[in-house]
Design a protein around this motif. Structure first.
Motif, PDB file in Angstrom:
ATOM      1  N   ILE A  47       4.472  -3.250  -3.252  1.00 17.54           N
ATOM      2  CA  ILE A  47       4.953  -2.330  -4.054  1.00 17.54           C
ATOM      3  C   ILE A  47       4.398  -2.149  -5.306  1.00 17.54           C
ATOM      4  N   ASP A  48       3.767  -3.448  -6.044  1.00 15.03           N
ATOM      5  CA  ASP A  48       3.201  -3.363  -7.215  1.00 15.03           C
ATOM      6  C   ASP A  48       1.884  -2.870  -7.136  1.00 15.03           C
ATOM      7  N   VAL A  49       1.176  -2.851  -5.977  1.00 18.92           N
ATOM      8  CA  VAL A  49      -0.239  -2.369  -5.708  1.00 18.92           C
ATOM      9  C   VAL A  49      -0.110  -0.883  -5.818  1.00 18.92           C
ATOM     10  N   LYS A  50       1.104  -0.246  -5.039  1.00 20.29           N
ATOM     11  CA  LYS A  50       1.153   1.042  -4.977  1.00 20.29           C
ATOM     12  C   LYS A  50       1.450   1.692  -6.357  1.00 20.29           C
ATOM     13  N   LEU A  51       2.562   1.039  -6.948  1.00 18.00           N
ATOM     14  CA  LEU A  51       2.765   1.520  -8.424  1.00 18.00           C
ATOM     15  C   LEU A  51       1.406   1.665  -9.188  1.00 18.00           C
ATOM     16  N   LEU A 106      -2.438   4.564 -12.237  1.00 20.43           N
ATOM     17  CA  LEU A 106      -3.900   4.772 -12.531  1.00 20.43           C
ATOM     18  C   LEU A 106      -4.122   6.239 -12.399  1.00 20.43           C
ATOM     19  N   GLU A 107      -3.573   6.815 -11.569  1.00 27.39           N
ATOM     20  CA  GLU A 107      -3.845   8.303 -11.250  1.00 27.39           C
ATOM     21  C   GLU A 107      -3.192   9.013 -12.447  1.00 27.39           C
ATOM     22  N   LYS A 150      -7.649  -7.915   2.351  1.00 30.68           N
ATOM     23  CA  LYS A 150      -6.891  -7.160   3.468  1.00 30.68           C
ATOM     24  C   LYS A 150      -5.749  -6.320   2.948  1.00 30.68           C
ATOM     25  N   MET A 151      -5.006  -6.954   2.274  1.00 32.12           N
ATOM     26  CA  MET A 151      -4.047  -5.999   1.664  1.00 32.12           C
ATOM     27  C   MET A 151      -4.497  -4.662   0.903  1.00 32.12           C
ATOM     28  N   LEU A 152      -5.625  -4.725   0.074  1.00 30.10           N
ATOM     29  CA  LEU A 152      -6.245  -3.876  -0.705  1.00 30.10           C
ATOM     30  C   LEU A 152      -6.717  -2.774   0.451  1.00 30.10           C
ATOM     31  N   SER A 153      -7.360  -3.253   1.421  1.00 31.24           N
ATOM     32  CA  SER A 153      -7.710  -2.257   2.446  1.00 31.24           C
ATOM     33  C   SER A 153      -6.658  -1.498   2.983  1.00 31.24           C
ATOM     34  N   ASN A 154      -5.578  -2.351   3.309  1.00 29.88           N
ATOM     35  CA  ASN A 154      -4.532  -1.574   3.797  1.00 29.88           C
ATOM     36  C   ASN A 154      -3.786  -0.610   3.036  1.00 29.88           C
ATOM     37  N   LEU A 155      -4.086  -0.829   1.721  1.00 32.83           N
ATOM     38  CA  LEU A 155      -3.300   0.217   0.685  1.00 32.83           C
ATOM     39  C   LEU A 155      -4.304   1.087   0.501  1.00 32.83           C
ATOM     40  N   GLY A 156      -5.367   0.856   0.885  1.00 31.14           N
ATOM     41  CA  GLY A 156      -6.612   2.260   0.244  1.00 31.14           C
ATOM     42  C   GLY A 156      -6.996   2.184  -0.994  1.00 31.14           C
ATOM     43  N   GLY A 216      12.837  -4.626 -16.794  1.00 29.15           N
ATOM     44  CA  GLY A 216      12.250  -5.627 -15.663  1.00 29.15           C
ATOM     45  C   GLY A 216      10.812  -5.367 -15.149  1.00 29.15           C
ATOM     46  N   LEU A 217       9.993  -4.839 -16.533  1.00 25.86           N
ATOM     47  CA  LEU A 217       8.526  -4.761 -15.972  1.00 25.86           C
ATOM     48  C   LEU A 217       7.727  -5.880 -16.039  1.00 25.86           C
ATOM     49  N   ASN A 218       8.370  -7.126 -16.621  1.00 31.94           N
ATOM     50  CA  ASN A 218       7.465  -8.330 -16.549  1.00 31.94           C
ATOM     51  C   ASN A 218       6.417  -8.124 -17.426  1.00 31.94           C
ATOM     52  N   GLY A 219       5.155  -8.951 -17.070  1.00 28.34           N
ATOM     53  CA  GLY A 219       3.836  -8.629 -17.767  1.00 28.34           C
ATOM     54  C   GLY A 219       3.097  -7.587 -17.131  1.00 28.34           C
ATOM     55  N   TYR A 220       3.785  -6.530 -16.586  1.00 27.50           N
ATOM     56  CA  TYR A 220       2.988  -5.633 -15.630  1.00 27.50           C
ATOM     57  C   TYR A 220       3.522  -4.068 -16.281  1.00 27.50           C
ATOM     58  N   GLY A 221       4.057  -3.956 -17.375  1.00 32.13           N
ATOM     59  CA  GLY A 221       4.499  -2.648 -17.631  1.00 32.13           C
ATOM     60  C   GLY A 221       3.517  -1.715 -17.704  1.00 32.13           C
ATOM     61  N   ILE A 222       2.275  -1.853 -18.308  1.00 32.23           N
ATOM     62  CA  ILE A 222       1.294  -0.974 -18.426  1.00 32.23           C
ATOM     63  C   ILE A 222       0.954  -0.273 -17.296  1.00 32.23           C
ATOM     64  N   MET A 223       1.092  -1.160 -16.088  1.00 30.28           N
ATOM     65  CA  MET A 223       0.466  -0.836 -14.624  1.00 30.28           C
ATOM     66  C   MET A 223       1.724  -0.207 -14.035  1.00 30.28           C
ATOM     67  N   ARG A 224       3.019  -0.650 -14.180  1.00 28.44           N
ATOM     68  CA  ARG A 224       4.125  -0.067 -13.411  1.00 28.44           C
ATOM     69  C   ARG A 224       4.846   1.003 -13.964  1.00 28.44           C
TER      70      ARG A 224
END
Ligand SMILES: Cc1cc2nc3c(=O)[nH]c(=O)nc-3n(C[C@H](O)[C@H](O)[C@H](O)COP(=O)(O)OP(=O)(O)OC[C@H]3O[C@@H](n4cnc5c(N)ncnc54)[C@H](O)[C@@H]3O)c2cc1C
Length: 382
Positions: free
Chosen positions: A57-61, A66-67, A101-107, A330-338
């Motif tokens: 879910i974080d990779v998708k977010l 990024l887009e 593998k996960m990154l490939s699956n998620l494009g 609850g963005l944790n240390g990932y707020g910029i990305m999420r």
């Protein structure tokens, strides 16, 4: 009294993106911020934006965010808000293969580098034979101060009212509806909807206003600046074994940090500077990874507040018991990305009243009735 479609409390990354997305579709928005925009956790972050995260879910977010940064930069001609430098994760080979593998699956575009290729790619760094590198070329570093300069201009053009040095102190509400909020200076804001995007401060604020018991844990994250020789080529990278990340800061500096988290009660009590033990520990670990550690020296350090939920997933959606109040936390240390992708999800759900479209893992009501929970910080990196 000032009336709005959307009243947003907090001018961190979650608040500014919510304001931008809502105002872009014609909503009348006000952003109310205690200090200056970006003066909370966001202004103290390292600006790393990678799609190499452990949860799907974080990779998708992160991919969607990024887009959104790209669209924003292109549309308003603010190329300089981000540096398209890619991101390298150095991992034990079995783990790197799983990540790939996960990154490939998620494009997600990426390449897998052997230990020899890694030694050529980042020459000053010690690479073990058992390690591989996962390189994501489209990842970026956000320049937070330039992002804020840009967003300030854009929000003004979109007629967003920005109130800085304005702290939300009280609320007028009936059973299920917030009618207005008031600041310390007695400015009153009247909105159809209210988004609480006050980061680590949400917990005490929402609790004090008698709206909800938000079960977040507040913690301090730290980062350090090191000097490095100008000719040493470093790209943003992450060492899976020590959970240390680093990125270049100009030609002669590095920003280095890790997931170390110290739990605090009051978000205003974060120590500002990095603690001596933290500096020592990080310096020791990072020196193990440099071919010539004498070339890098600690210059300074800082810290900032973050928040996490009991299960580590963000909390996004309607606050239980209210029809027009929403939590974004609850963005944790990932707020910029999420945050950009989450802001888009929130605004779309709000406009279309389509709450079922939000990921159930973010649903605030999953914590309904939760009284006792272990305050803990969940490490989300692979
Ligand atoms: C050292 C460090 C490094 C980090 N590095 C990264 C990184 O590289 N990449 C990444 O993705 N994330 C990183 N993070 C995490 C990131 O900073 C957070 O996830 C993010 O900033 C959270 O944003 P936010 O909008 O939820 O909260 P904040 O940015 O904290 O925004 C909340 C705002 O609400 C305001 N506020 C509080 N109370 C009130 C009130 N009563 N009325 C009005 N306004 C109020 C505050 O002043 C604040 O500006 C890092 C964090 C730290 C500390």
């Amino acid at each position: 009294m000032n009336s709005y479609d959307l009243v947003i409390i907090g001018g961190g990354i979650s608040g500014i993106w919510t304001a931008y997305i809502a105002a872009s579709i014609g909503k009348k928005v006000v952003l109310v911020e205690s200090g200056l925009l970006g003066s909370g956790g966001t202004g103290r972050c390292a600006g790393i934006h990678t799609t190499q995260l452990a949860l799907e879910i974080d990779v998708k977010l992160s991919k969607r965010s990024l887009e959104l940064y790209d669209e924003f930069a292109d549309k308003y001609d603010f190329e300089e808000i981000r540096n398209k430098c890619g991101f390298l994760s150095i991992e034990e080979s079995w783990m790197a293969k799983e990540s790939s593998k996960m990154l490939s699956n998620l494009g997600v575009t990426h390449s897998l580098l052997s230990s020899d290729e890694l030694r050529e790619f980042v020459p000053g760094i010690i690479i073990r034979d058992s390690e591989l590198g996962v390189y994501t070329p489209h990842d970026i570093i956000i320049d937070i101060s330039l992002l804020y300069q840009a967003i300030r201009k854009v929000l003004k053009n979109l007629n967003v009212d920005i109130y800085e040095y304005t702290t939300v102190k009280s609320v007028e509400k009936d059973d299920r509806v917030i009618k207005s909020i008031k600041s310390d200076g007695s400015t009153e804001f009247n909105g159809e909807h209210y988004v609480f995007a006050a980061g680590a401060w949400n917990k005490t604020l929402i609790n004090r206003l008698g709206i909800w018991q938000l079960p977040t844990t507040i913690y301090v994250c730290q980062a350090l600046t090191f000097s490095k020789p100008a000719n040493m080529k470093i790209i943003p990278l992450y060492f899976q074994d020590s959970h240390i990340y680093m990125r270049p800061e100009g030609a002669t500096r590095l920003v280095i940090g890790n997931g170390y988290a110290k739990i605090i009660e009051d978000p205003d009590s974060y120590p500002n500077r990095a603690e001596p033990e933290y500096i020592e520990d990080l310096a020791e670990k990072i020196c193990d990874r440099f071919v010539d550690p004498s070339e890098i020296k600690v210059i300074s350090g800082w810290s900032g507040p973050c928040s996490t939920t009991p299960d580590g997933y963000p909390v996004l959606g309607r606050i239980p018991g209210f029809d027009n109040a929403y939590i974004f936390d609850g963005l944790n240390g990932y707020g910029i990305m999420r945050a950009p992708a989450m802001a888009e999800l929130l605004v779309h759900a709000l406009v279309r009243d389509a709450w079922k479209e939000l990921p159930t893992t973010f649903d605030p009501s999953r914590f309904n009735g939760l009284r006792n929970y272990e305050p803990r910080v969940i490490e989300l990196h692979s």
